[in-house]
Write a protein that holds these residues in place. Structure first.
Motif, PDB file in Angstrom:
ATOM      1  N   HIS A  38       0.839  -1.199   0.000  1.00 35.13           N
ATOM      2  CA  HIS A  38       0.000   0.000   0.000  1.00 35.13           C
ATOM      3  C   HIS A  38       0.875   1.249   0.000  1.00 35.13           C
ATOM      4  O   HIS A  38       1.911   1.290   0.647  1.00 35.13           O
ATOM      5  N   TYR A  41      -1.020   8.867  -0.743  1.00 36.01           N
ATOM      6  CA  TYR A  41      -1.170   9.706  -1.938  1.00 36.01           C
ATOM      7  C   TYR A  41       0.118  10.471  -2.273  1.00 36.01           C
ATOM      8  O   TYR A  41       0.232  11.059  -3.351  1.00 36.01           O
ATOM      9  N   MET A 103      -1.278  -3.672 -11.913  1.00 31.38           N
ATOM     10  CA  MET A 103      -0.934  -3.288 -10.549  1.00 31.38           C
ATOM     11  C   MET A 103      -0.026  -4.335  -9.902  1.00 31.38           C
ATOM     12  O   MET A 103       0.892  -4.006  -9.146  1.00 31.38           O
ATOM     13  N   MET A 118       4.206   5.290  -7.638  1.00 29.86           N
ATOM     14  CA  MET A 118       2.904   4.632  -7.561  1.00 29.86           C
ATOM     15  C   MET A 118       1.754   5.601  -7.780  1.00 29.86           C
ATOM     16  O   MET A 118       0.729   5.237  -8.363  1.00 29.86           O
ATOM     17  N   THR A 119       1.893   6.825  -7.309  1.00 33.89           N
ATOM     18  CA  THR A 119       0.836   7.824  -7.495  1.00 33.89           C
ATOM     19  C   THR A 119       0.549   8.035  -8.976  1.00 33.89           C
ATOM     20  O   THR A 119      -0.612   8.072  -9.400  1.00 33.89           O
ATOM     21  N   TYR A 121       1.379   5.935 -11.516  1.00 33.17           N
ATOM     22  CA  TYR A 121       0.902   4.702 -12.137  1.00 33.17           C
ATOM     23  C   TYR A 121      -0.572   4.433 -11.799  1.00 33.17           C
ATOM     24  O   TYR A 121      -1.352   4.000 -12.651  1.00 33.17           O
ATOM     25  N   MET A 122      -0.943   4.672 -10.541  1.00 35.50           N
ATOM     26  CA  MET A 122      -2.330   4.459 -10.144  1.00 35.50           C
ATOM     27  C   MET A 122      -3.259   5.428 -10.856  1.00 35.50           C
ATOM     28  O   MET A 122      -4.367   5.058 -11.268  1.00 35.50           O
ATOM     29  N   THR A 123      -2.806   6.665 -11.008  1.00 41.63           N
ATOM     30  CA  THR A 123      -3.621   7.660 -11.707  1.00 41.63           C
ATOM     31  C   THR A 123      -3.828   7.268 -13.166  1.00 41.63           C
ATOM     32  O   THR A 123      -4.940   7.355 -13.692  1.00 41.63           O
ATOM     33  N   LEU A 126      -6.186   4.059 -13.184  1.00 39.46           N
ATOM     34  CA  LEU A 126      -7.583   4.379 -12.888  1.00 39.46           C
ATOM     35  C   LEU A 126      -8.206   5.243 -13.978  1.00 39.46           C
ATOM     36  O   LEU A 126      -9.381   5.068 -14.315  1.00 39.46           O
ATOM     37  N   ALA A 190      -3.841  12.620  -8.572  1.00 44.01           N
ATOM     38  CA  ALA A 190      -4.407  11.506  -7.811  1.00 44.01           C
ATOM     39  C   ALA A 190      -5.528  11.971  -6.901  1.00 44.01           C
ATOM     40  O   ALA A 190      -6.602  11.360  -6.847  1.00 44.01           O
TER      41      ALA A 190
END
Length: 218
Positions: A38, A41, A103, A118-119, A121-123, A126, A190
């Motif tokens: 985990h 942000y 992910m 990660m911020t 990549y996640m953005t 999503l 994000a």
């Protein structure tokens, strides 16, 4: 032709499941005893898990999701409607499996010592997921498992249709906004995307309620 299409989707999903397990087993011997699972942000790791849990959490999740997504339509009271949006349904589950697999690759990479934002990549993940979901949302017909489900959309097919039309536009907008803001600042992108998802959910819920009340008062 329908059966061929269904079989093709099954193979694609199984491909993602197999890929996640194969990649995990290849790198498992060199993974650390504690793996990041985990990020906050700020893109900083704030939670770890044991090696086995961190390595196999997503692959096992995909393995469980596979029969769930494939056979869920069979127990839906409105299962006949799935034939009207089978292409959209296939797109949704493939997009979800692709997102989770991506992910998983990122988590493995971070665990192996690669520097991961990660911020960002996640953005990206999503944003692309919501753009895809938004594009097919308008094609989803009333059912009890997929789409924007609340007491008002489930009670009236016209309310369902109009709510999903608005929801589709909002989901695409949230996705595009996330990608655009990513060019400015990943943290801001994000946070804005999370806010956009919450706002879109509230808007479609309120909109469906207003539509239903208006229809009932006619």
């Amino acid at each position: 032709m329908i059966e061929m299409k269904i079989n093709k989707t099954k193979w694609i999903l199984l491909g993602f499941v197999a890929l996640s397990f194969i990649l995990t087993m290849i790198v498992y011997p060199i993974l650390p005893d504690k793996m990041p699972v985990h990020w906050n942000y700020h893109g900083e790791i704030d939670s770890y898990a044991g090696k086995f849990q961190g390595a196999f959490m997503i692959p096992i999740m995909l393995l469980i999701f596979y029969p769930l997504f494939i056979y869920l339509p069979n127990i839906d009271p409105r299962r006949k409607n799935y034939k009207k949006f089978e292409g959209a349904y296939d797109t949704i589950i493939i997009a979800i499996f692709a997102f989770l697999t991506a992910m998983h690759v990122i988590v493995l990479s971070a665990s192996l010592g690669y520097k991961i934002d990660m911020t960002a990549y996640m953005t990206i993940g999503l944003s692309l997921l919501f753009i895809i979901l938004g594009n097919v949302l308008t094609r989803i017909r009333p059912n009890f498992f997929v789409g924007i489900k609340n007491p008002w959309t489930l009670s009236d097919d016209d309310v369902w249709k109009k709510t999903h039309r608005l929801g589709g536009w909002l989901f695409v907008l949230v996705g595009i906004l996330g990608l655009f803001l990513l060019l400015i600042n990943s943290k801001f992108a994000a946070m804005s995307e999370i806010g956009g998802i919450i706002a879109a959910s509230l808007i479609v819920t309120i909109y469906s309620y207003i539509l239903y009340k208006s229809k009932m008062s006619d």
